[in-house]
Design an enzyme around this catalytic site. Structure first.
Site, mmCIF file in Angstrom:
data_model
loop_
_atom_site.group_PDB
_atom_site.id
_atom_site.type_symbol
_atom_site.label_atom_id
_atom_site.label_comp_id
_atom_site.label_asym_id
_atom_site.label_seq_id
_atom_site.Cartn_x
_atom_site.Cartn_y
_atom_site.Cartn_z
ATOM 1 N N SER A 196 0.879 -1.290 0.061
ATOM 2 C CA SER A 196 -0.105 0.041 -0.046
ATOM 3 C C SER A 196 0.730 1.084 -0.022
ATOM 4 O O SER A 196 0.733 2.166 0.877
ATOM 5 C CB SER A 196 -1.036 -0.030 1.034
ATOM 6 O OG SER A 196 -1.838 0.770 1.031
ATOM 7 N N SER A 197 1.627 1.371 -1.096
ATOM 8 C CA SER A 197 2.428 2.408 -1.117
ATOM 9 C C SER A 197 1.428 3.709 -1.378
ATOM 10 O O SER A 197 1.766 4.949 -0.954
ATOM 11 C CB SER A 197 3.761 2.450 -2.105
ATOM 12 O OG SER A 197 3.103 1.968 -3.385
ATOM 13 N N ASP A 242 -6.429 0.190 3.705
ATOM 14 C CA ASP A 242 -5.191 0.668 3.475
ATOM 15 C C ASP A 242 -4.971 1.889 4.267
ATOM 16 O O ASP A 242 -4.157 2.270 5.054
ATOM 17 C CB ASP A 242 -4.719 0.965 1.897
ATOM 18 C CG ASP A 242 -4.869 -0.643 1.222
ATOM 19 O OD1 ASP A 242 -4.885 -1.608 1.786
ATOM 20 O OD2 ASP A 242 -4.815 -0.302 0.049
ATOM 21 N N LYS A 290 -1.899 -1.172 -9.534
ATOM 22 C CA LYS A 290 -3.600 -1.046 -9.654
ATOM 23 C C LYS A 290 -4.057 0.265 -10.620
ATOM 24 O O LYS A 290 -5.032 -0.232 -11.406
ATOM 25 C CB LYS A 290 -4.101 -0.605 -8.203
ATOM 26 C CG LYS A 290 -4.122 -1.754 -7.259
ATOM 27 C CD LYS A 290 -5.007 -1.560 -5.973
ATOM 28 C CE LYS A 290 -4.359 -0.570 -5.033
ATOM 29 N NZ LYS A 290 -5.112 -0.465 -3.765
#
Length: 567
Positions: A196-197, A242, A290
């Site tokens: 989850s950057s 996230d 994504k």
């Protein structure tokens, strides 16, 4: 590779499993903390490395902008223990924050003459400037333009900026004028790695904008909610796990996050086990972006889940029954169908007590298998006919907000995964509530926890179809070497995997990965070092004020003796 960490100890109460309504647990509510030293943010084993990194960031800021930063906004990445791809259907999840994070050093000491009339100026640079080039923007006071069709790293900052400004205008009026900002970003959460950057970057960006514009306290709930919505501006149908993990996490604990009837988070600990348990996080080095693959992967799954909810509602509930509009990306969710279905069932039967959530989910799994019988998927025409709307209306409601590409939608598989995974989360939490029967040897208990993780991986691979061969290989290798449970974590289609390993098997698992997987890849020394990402459960978002313009304080409990030399 770094050393593993033991899982956090002690047992949750039953209330951790079924969250109360009415807001966050008191110890997790309130403002984002203002750290006085790095020991307020990181575990002791990370302080030396992080102090060098922070001082390098602040020195670089001074070099680029010719003046010191005023503060640093920080939000971490996360690893999801269990509850994969169900947050955007509004079912609870169990993530934890990691040490890797997004840092934004900021100054608002920008001459107003540098910006165009009616605009404010944003100067944003990255410590990895060869990969992420510096940008300068003149942004009108009344709008933040984001082109979601362009894969540009600063879009994530802009999405946090847009969300923060919307909140600031609600607080201070429509005429609120934001300040110009100089920013230097340093991110250690691997992009596309499933940790989850993007949520870390968006959350830290929104936090930075709030603080830069005079907010002395930033409410955690408000920050989380605006970050959830903000990330959708870059073309990703984000759920909420996230951002919740990034903002709310507490050091030493996992986080049980639920989304209905309102967003809530609760700290959760593990009971003491023997053998001691360890989480290992292994990189596949398959990038899963994504934004790039959303139309056929992540965004498509979000659309399929909402379509499944609408289809099940049309078939199983009385004609004309509306689904509640909720906080899910497309405003209708499988959880909304779940609640509607059983509320009507209980009302019809005149029931005085409801079924347990576990029983409800088991029933929904059976109903889905019976109702959604087309394993090869449903066309737009078939779905529209059941919903009694036109194909154009279906596309407008479900497939126009975010780009998706599909001829058929696998409603059966997506609903089956969501309902069964939501059930596994509750079973996992029920196990955490229990003290192992035999505390001298908890191998059987450990295996029960691991078995649920294995079931999640099986479902992600075979039903939700979000795994990949490389992740499957890492999981199989770890299980053969002694892991109790192994599965993908994050969006999938690459990225990272998480493994529940007894402490006495950690070495064997690492050796198996090196022999069977990593040795076959052409990795740099830096990649080899990062192949296994190990992080004690970390703390969430924080602000550090650079008040004395000197090196960061590592531990204010000990004093200046632990200040790092360097500027």
């Amino acid at each position: 590779m770094l050393s593993p960490f033991p899982i956090f100890q002690s047992s949750p109460s039953r209330q951790d499993i079924y969250p109360r309504t009415g807001g966050y647990q008191s110890n997790m509510a309130g403002p984002v903390p203002v750290a006085s030293s790095l020991s307020d943010i990181y575990t002791i084993d990370a302080l030396g490395t992080q102090a060098k990194r922070w001082n390098s960031l602040l020195t670089r800021f001074q070099t680029i902008y010719g003046q010191p930063a005023e503060f640093v906004a920080r939000s971490p990445g996360r690893v999801n223990i269990i509850g994969e791809h169900i947050d955007y259907s509004l079912y609870p999840v169990l993530p934890m924050a990691i040490t890797a994070d997004s840092l934004l050093a900021v100054s608002t000491n920008v001459a107003s003459s540098n910006a165009k009339e009616g605009h404010y100026k944003i100067k944003i640079a990255n410590v990895q400037d060869a990969k992420f080039p510096t940008h300068e923007f003149d942004i009108p006071y009344d709008a933040v333009d984001i082109d979601a069709t362009v894969h540009e790293w600063t879009n994530y900052f802009k999405s946090g900026l847009r969300g923060a400004l919307e909140l600031l205008r609600k607080k201070h009026g429509a005429d609120f004028k934001p300040k110009s900002m100089q920013i230097l970003m340093d991110g250690t959460v691997p992009a596309g790695g499933g940790l989850s950057s993007s949520a870390a970057f968006v959350s830290s960006s929104a936090l930075a904008v709030m603080v830069a514009n005079g907010e002395k306290t930033v409410d955690k709930t408000e920050l989380t909610e605006l970050a959830i919505v903000s990330e959708r501006a870059v073309g990703v149908n984000s759920g909420g796990m996230d951002q919740s993990a990034s903002v709310f996490s507490e050091r030493g604990s996992a986080l049980f996050v639920s989304f209905t009837p309102s967003l809530k988070a609760r700290a959760v600990s593990f009971p003491k086990t023997n053998p001691e348990l360890t989480f290992l996080i292994a990189q596949s080095f398959v990038t899963a972006d994504k934004f790039v693959t959303g139309p056929i992967h992540y965004n498509l799954r979000v659309v399929e889940c909402s379509l499944a909810a609408a289809y099940l509602n049309a078939v199983l509930n009385p004609p004309g029954t509306p689904l509640p509009s909720d906080a899910s990306p497309l405003s209708v969710s499988l959880h909304g169908f779940h609640e509607t279905f059983f509320a009507l069932q209980e009302h019809s039967a005149g029931a005085t007590s409801s079924k347990s959530t576990e029983s409800q989910l088991e029933e929904l799994v059976a109903l889905t298998e019976k109702t959604l019988d087309k394993k090869d998927g449903y066309t737009r025409e078939e779905i529209a006919a059941v919903l009694n709307i036109s194909v154009d209306e279906l596309d407008k409601q479900f497939t126009s907000r975010f780009p998706v590409r599909a001829e058929k939608f696998k409603l059966r598989q997506r609903a089956l995964h969501v309902f069964s995974e939501a059930l596994r989360v509750l079973k996992f939490m029920s196990l955490l509530e229990q003290q192992p029967a035999n505390t001298d040897d908890t191998s059987e208990y450990n295996a029960q926890l691991g078995g649920l993780l294995n079931q999640t991986q099986d479902s992600c691979r075979d039903v939700y179809e979000c795994s990949c061969n490389e992740i499957d290989e890492l999981c199989a290798s770890a299980r053969r070497a002694g892991s109790y449970g192994s599965r993908l974590t994050g969006a999938g289609w690459g990225g990272c995997s998480v493994h529940l390993v007894p402490a006495d098997k950690v070495k064997a698992v690492k050796e198996a990965w090196e022999r069977e997987y990593y040795s076959k890849l052409d990795l740099t020394d830096e990649q080899k070092e990062a192949a296994v990402v190990v992080s004690k459960p970390g703390s969430g978002s924080a602000v550090y004020l650079v008040e004395d313009r000197g090196p960061v304080v590592v531990d204010d409990r000990i004093g200046d003796g632990l200040r790092m030399a360097g500027r």
